[in-house]
Design a protein around this motif. Structure first.
Motif, PDB file in Angstrom:
ATOM      1  N   ASP A  81       6.912  -9.480   5.249  1.00 53.52           N
ATOM      2  CA  ASP A  81       5.620  -8.961   4.810  1.00 53.52           C
ATOM      3  C   ASP A  81       4.537  -9.407   5.774  1.00 53.52           C
ATOM      4  N   LYS A  82       3.408  -8.777   5.618  1.00 54.02           N
ATOM      5  CA  LYS A  82       2.206  -9.098   6.386  1.00 54.02           C
ATOM      6  C   LYS A  82       1.045  -9.164   5.415  1.00 54.02           C
ATOM      7  N   HIS A  83       0.069  -9.994   5.733  1.00 54.24           N
ATOM      8  CA  HIS A  83      -1.152 -10.014   4.930  1.00 54.24           C
ATOM      9  C   HIS A  83      -2.345 -10.196   5.841  1.00 54.24           C
ATOM     10  N   SER A  84      -3.413  -9.504   5.514  1.00 53.73           N
ATOM     11  CA  SER A  84      -4.663  -9.617   6.259  1.00 53.73           C
ATOM     12  C   SER A  84      -5.702 -10.321   5.404  1.00 53.73           C
ATOM     13  N   THR A  85      -6.551 -11.104   6.067  1.00 59.21           N
ATOM     14  CA  THR A  85      -7.651 -11.740   5.338  1.00 59.21           C
ATOM     15  C   THR A  85      -8.764 -10.764   5.021  1.00 59.21           C
ATOM     16  N   GLY A  86      -8.642  -9.532   5.469  1.00 61.07           N
ATOM     17  CA  GLY A  86      -9.570  -8.491   5.043  1.00 61.07           C
ATOM     18  C   GLY A  86     -10.673  -8.214   6.038  1.00 61.07           C
ATOM     19  N   GLY A  87     -11.019  -6.959   6.103  1.00 67.34           N
ATOM     20  CA  GLY A  87     -12.088  -6.546   6.987  1.00 67.34           C
ATOM     21  C   GLY A  87     -12.584  -5.182   6.571  1.00 67.34           C
ATOM     22  N   VAL A  88     -13.285  -4.528   7.449  1.00 69.35           N
ATOM     23  CA  VAL A  88     -13.846  -3.215   7.171  1.00 69.35           C
ATOM     24  C   VAL A  88     -13.036  -2.182   7.951  1.00 69.35           C
ATOM     25  N   GLY A  89     -12.458  -1.232   7.247  1.00 70.04           N
ATOM     26  CA  GLY A  89     -11.617  -0.229   7.880  1.00 70.04           C
ATOM     27  C   GLY A  89     -10.203  -0.708   8.145  1.00 70.04           C
ATOM     28  N   ASP A  90      -9.792  -1.782   7.495  1.00 66.36           N
ATOM     29  CA  ASP A  90      -8.472  -2.365   7.747  1.00 66.36           C
ATOM     30  C   ASP A  90      -7.418  -1.669   6.888  1.00 66.36           C
ATOM     31  N   LYS A  91      -6.762  -0.670   7.483  1.00 66.72           N
ATOM     32  CA  LYS A  91      -5.691   0.059   6.799  1.00 66.72           C
ATOM     33  C   LYS A  91      -4.336  -0.210   7.447  1.00 66.72           C
ATOM     34  N   VAL A  92      -4.254  -1.339   8.149  1.00 61.73           N
ATOM     35  CA  VAL A  92      -3.069  -1.677   8.935  1.00 61.73           C
ATOM     36  C   VAL A  92      -1.802  -1.749   8.088  1.00 61.73           C
ATOM     37  N   SER A  93      -1.917  -2.254   6.861  1.00 58.19           N
ATOM     38  CA  SER A  93      -0.726  -2.466   6.030  1.00 58.19           C
ATOM     39  C   SER A  93       0.118  -1.217   5.881  1.00 58.19           C
ATOM     40  N   PHE A  94      -0.520  -0.066   5.745  1.00 58.58           N
ATOM     41  CA  PHE A  94       0.221   1.171   5.501  1.00 58.58           C
ATOM     42  C   PHE A  94       1.108   1.519   6.690  1.00 58.58           C
ATOM     43  N   MET A  95       0.535   1.529   7.876  1.00 55.76           N
ATOM     44  CA  MET A  95       1.307   1.867   9.070  1.00 55.76           C
ATOM     45  C   MET A  95       2.369   0.811   9.350  1.00 55.76           C
ATOM     46  N   LEU A  96       1.954  -0.440   9.236  1.00 48.31           N
ATOM     47  CA  LEU A  96       2.817  -1.554   9.597  1.00 48.31           C
ATOM     48  C   LEU A  96       4.067  -1.609   8.719  1.00 48.31           C
ATOM     49  N   ALA A  97       3.885  -1.517   7.412  1.00 52.52           N
ATOM     50  CA  ALA A  97       5.026  -1.573   6.496  1.00 52.52           C
ATOM     51  C   ALA A  97       5.998  -0.440   6.779  1.00 52.52           C
ATOM     52  N   ALA A  98       5.453   0.751   7.043  1.00 54.21           N
ATOM     53  CA  ALA A  98       6.318   1.902   7.317  1.00 54.21           C
ATOM     54  C   ALA A  98       7.111   1.704   8.609  1.00 54.21           C
ATOM     55  N   ILE A  99       6.473   1.163   9.629  1.00 56.68           N
ATOM     56  CA  ILE A  99       7.155   0.929  10.911  1.00 56.68           C
ATOM     57  C   ILE A  99       8.270  -0.102  10.749  1.00 56.68           C
ATOM     58  N   VAL A 100       7.968  -1.200  10.080  1.00 55.96           N
ATOM     59  CA  VAL A 100       8.975  -2.261   9.911  1.00 55.96           C
ATOM     60  C   VAL A 100      10.137  -1.764   9.051  1.00 55.96           C
ATOM     61  N   ALA A 101       9.829  -1.034   7.979  1.00 53.84           N
ATOM     62  CA  ALA A 101      10.894  -0.488   7.131  1.00 53.84           C
ATOM     63  C   ALA A 101      11.749   0.518   7.894  1.00 53.84           C
ATOM     64  N   ALA A 102      11.122   1.280   8.777  1.00 53.38           N
ATOM     65  CA  ALA A 102      11.867   2.259   9.577  1.00 53.38           C
ATOM     66  C   ALA A 102      12.829   1.585  10.546  1.00 53.38           C
ATOM     67  N   ASN A 103      12.620   0.278  10.785  1.00 58.09           N
ATOM     68  CA  ASN A 103      13.464  -0.456  11.717  1.00 58.09           C
ATOM     69  C   ASN A 103      14.361  -1.479  11.027  1.00 58.09           C
ATOM     70  N   GLY A 104      14.564  -1.314   9.721  1.00 55.34           N
ATOM     71  CA  GLY A 104      15.544  -2.140   9.031  1.00 55.34           C
ATOM     72  C   GLY A 104      15.010  -3.296   8.227  1.00 55.34           C
ATOM     73  N   GLY A 105      13.688  -3.484   8.208  1.00 54.30           N
ATOM     74  CA  GLY A 105      13.114  -4.527   7.368  1.00 54.30           C
ATOM     75  C   GLY A 105      12.872  -4.017   5.961  1.00 54.30           C
ATOM     76  N   TYR A 106      12.688  -4.935   5.038  1.00 53.48           N
ATOM     77  CA  TYR A 106      12.343  -4.585   3.657  1.00 53.48           C
ATOM     78  C   TYR A 106      11.008  -5.246   3.344  1.00 53.48           C
ATOM     79  N   VAL A 107      10.037  -4.421   2.960  1.00 54.63           N
ATOM     80  CA  VAL A 107       8.656  -4.895   2.837  1.00 54.63           C
ATOM     81  C   VAL A 107       8.164  -4.729   1.398  1.00 54.63           C
ATOM     82  N   PRO A 108       8.218  -5.799   0.599  1.00 56.19           N
ATOM     83  CA  PRO A 108       7.661  -5.754  -0.761  1.00 56.19           C
ATOM     84  C   PRO A 108       6.226  -6.269  -0.739  1.00 56.19           C
ATOM     85  N   MET A 109       5.278  -5.384  -0.578  1.00 49.69           N
ATOM     86  CA  MET A 109       3.895  -5.795  -0.330  1.00 49.69           C
ATOM     87  C   MET A 109       3.093  -5.765  -1.630  1.00 49.69           C
ATOM     88  N   ILE A 110       2.643  -6.943  -2.044  1.00 51.79           N
ATOM     89  CA  ILE A 110       1.807  -7.063  -3.244  1.00 51.79           C
ATOM     90  C   ILE A 110       0.381  -7.286  -2.772  1.00 51.79           C
TER      91      ILE A 110
END
Length: 437
Positions: A81-110
Motif C-alpha cells: 500500500d501507499k499513503h500520502s500525507t495529503g495535498g491539493v490535487g493529490d489523486k495519486v492513489s488511484f493511478m498508483l494502486a492500479a499500476i501496482v495491481a496490474a503488476n502482481g501486487g495486492y493493494v487493500p487501500m483504506i
C-alpha cells in the motif's frame, strides 16, 4: 478508573502518557467515554506537547487493535500500500494502486475523507454514482483478491478509534500533529495486514509539512514506527508548492485519473510522482528487481491498458458503472457553472498559494467546514497551469467549477490573487526531494 480529564491534564502539562493511559484514551474514542470536547482537548494537548516514540507506538497499536485486523491467507502475493500525507490535487492513489495491481501486487487501500484544506480519496470516489466506499470486510477482501486492488473508507470495524479522532482533528486545528498523523496513518495501514508500505510525504505551502525539515521529522516518525511494527516501509518526500496535476476537486480529479490511465493526458509532475512511488512499491515487494525494471513494468502497464482495466474492474466491483472510462459525465455530476479564469497580466507563473486553493475548493462546497457537512462533488478547479508557465494577458490559466455564477466569480477572483505573475522566470522546486528508509 482513569478519568479523561486527568489523562488530558497529564498530556497538557507535558508529561509522557503510559500505556494504560493511552489505552484508556483509545477505548474512550470507541465507547465514547471521552466525549467530543474531551477528544478535541486531548488532540490539542498532543498537538502542543507532542509524543515521544514510545507513546506514538502505543497510540498506533491501540488504535490498530480497536477493531478488526485483517489477514490475507488466500492471497499468494505481496500485500502492499501507499499513503500520502495529503495535498491539493493529490489523486495519486488511484493511478498508483492500479499500476501496482496490474503488476502482481495486492493493494487493500483504506483511505480517508477530506482533512482541512486537503481533498479526501473517499470523497473523490463518492463522486461516482453507485460507488460503495463501505463494503463489508468480506467483500473488501474478496475484491482485493479478485481484482488486485480496492480503495474504501474506514469501516466501523477497521481502526474505529482513528475514524472518530480523524473527524475531530479536522475541525479542531490539530491536523498537523506529527504523532497524530503517524498514528492515524499507521493504525489504518497496519490493520489492513500489509507486508510493505510506501509513504508520500508532501512538503510545501499546500502540505501539512511546510518545510523539508518538518517533512523529514514526519517521514522518520512514520518509517520508525511502521518498521518497528514489522511492516517494511520507506518514505518519499514530494513537492506540494503547487497543485498536483491539473485539477483540484472531487469529480474533476476522478476525470483526470481516467485521462491519465487511458493515456489521454498525463501531467508531467503527477506522472513523476506516480512513477517514483510505483517503482518503490514494486521493488520493496520484490515484484521488480530494481528501479529500472520497475520503471519498465510501470510504463508497460500504462501503455498496454492493464492498469486502466484493473481500475475499471474495481469501480464496477464496488458498485460503480462499467462504462466510466467511456462516459464519465453520465456517472458523475458536472457543476452548474464552468467559467474560465483569465490572467490580467503577462509574465511567468512563479508562485501558487496552494493551501488557499485547497480552501477555495472547500469554500465552493467541495470540502467540509464541520464533520457532519455534505460535499458538492462537482466543484473545484481544472485546466490549472503549472508553475513556470509563461502567460500573456487574456490567457486562460484555469477553470472554476461552481454551483452558481456568484460563487464562480468570487472563486475566479480569489484564484488570481493566489498566484504571482512576474516578468522573470524562477526556478521551480523539484517534484521529488529525497527518500527516507
Amino acid at each position: 478508573m482513569l478519568l479523561p480529564q486527568e489523562i488530558i491534564r497529564c498530556k497538557r502539562d507535558g508529561k509522557s502518557l503510559d500505556n494504560e493511559q493511552i489505552k484508556a484514551f483509545v477505548t474512550g474514542l470507541v465507547d465514547h467515554s471521552f466525549n467530543d470536547a474531551q477528544v478535541g482537548a486531548m488532540a490539542m494537548a498532543i498537538r502542543l506537547q507532542g509524543m515521544d516514540i514510545n507513546e506514538t507506538v502505543a497510540l498506533t497499536k491501540h488504535m490498530m487493535n480497536s477493531g478488526v485486523v485483517l489477514s490475507w491467507p488466500e492471497i499468494d502475493g505481496p500485500i502492499v500500500d501507499k499513503h500520502s500525507t495529503g495535498g491539493v490535487g493529490d489523486k495519486v492513489s488511484f493511478m498508483l494502486a492500479a499500476i501496482v495491481a496490474a503488476n502482481g501486487g495486492y493493494v487493500p487501500m483504506i483511505s480517508g475523507r477530506g482533512l482541512g484544506h486537503t481533498g479526501g480519496t473517499v470523497d473523490k470516489l463518492e463522486s461516482i454514482t453507485g460507488f460503495n466506499v463501505t463494503p463489508t470486510n468480506e467483500k473488501f477482501q474478496a475484491i482485493v483478491k479478485d481484482v488486485g486492488m480496492a480503495i474504501i473508507a474506514q469501516t466501523e470495524n477497521l481502526a474505529p478509534a482513528d475514524k472518530r479522532l480523524y473527524a475531530i482533528r479536522d475541525v479542531t486545528s490539530t491536523v498537523d500533529s506529527i504523532p497524530l498523523i503517524t498514528a492515524s496513518i499507521l493504525s489504518k495501514k497496519l490493520a489492513a495486514g500489509l507486508d510493505n508500505l510506501v509513504m508520500d510525504i508532501k512538503v510545501g505551502n499546500g502540505a501539512q509539512m511546510n518545510t523539508i525539515a518538518d517533512a523529514r521529522v514526519l517521514a522518520k516518525s512514520i518509517v520508525d514506527v511502521a518498521n518497528g511494527a514489522g511492516v517494511k516501509t520507506q518514505a518519499i518526500i514530494t513537492d506540494m508548492n503547487q497543485v498536483l496535476g491539473n485539477s483540484a476537486g472531487n469529480a474533476l480529479e476522478i476525470k483526470e485519473t481516467l485521462d491519465y490511465l487511458s493515456g489521454a493526458y498525463r501531467e508531467p509532475r503527477l506522472h513523476q510522482v506516480v512513477t517514483s512511488l510505483a517503482c518503490a512499491m514494486l521493488v520493496d515487494s520484490n515484484l521488480a528487481n530494481d528501479n529500472k525494471h520497475a520503471s519498465t513494468l510501470v510504463e508497460n502497464s500504462l501503455s498496454n491498458g492493464k492498469a486502466a482495466e484493473v481500475f475499471a474492474k474495481m469501480i464496477c466491483a464496488l458498485g460503480g458503472p462499467a462504462d466510466l472510462f467511456d462516459k464519465p459525465w453520465q456517472s458523475m455530476v458536472q457543476a452548474q457553472v464552468i467559467q474560465d479564469i483569465v490572467v490580467q497580466e503577462s509574465g511567468y507563473i512563479t508562485s501558487m498559494q496552494t493551501r488557499d486553493i485547497g480552501l477555495a475548493v472547500v469554500s465552493l462546497g467541495g470540502g467540509r467546514v464541520d464533520n457532519t457537512q455534505s460535499v458538492d462533488h462537482s466543484v473545484g478547479f481544472d485546466a490549472i497551469l503549472p508553475l513556470g508557465t509563461k502567460v500573456s494577458k487574456g490567457d486562460v490559466i484555469a477553470r472554476v467549477h461552481a454551483s452558481d455564477q456568484e460563487s464562480a466569480k468570487n472563486a475566479a477572483q480569489n484564484y488570481l490573487a493566489m498566484l504571482a505573475i512576474t516578468e522573470q522566470a524562477k526556478e521551480v522546486e523539484p517534484v521529488i526531494y529525497e527518500t527516507v528508509s
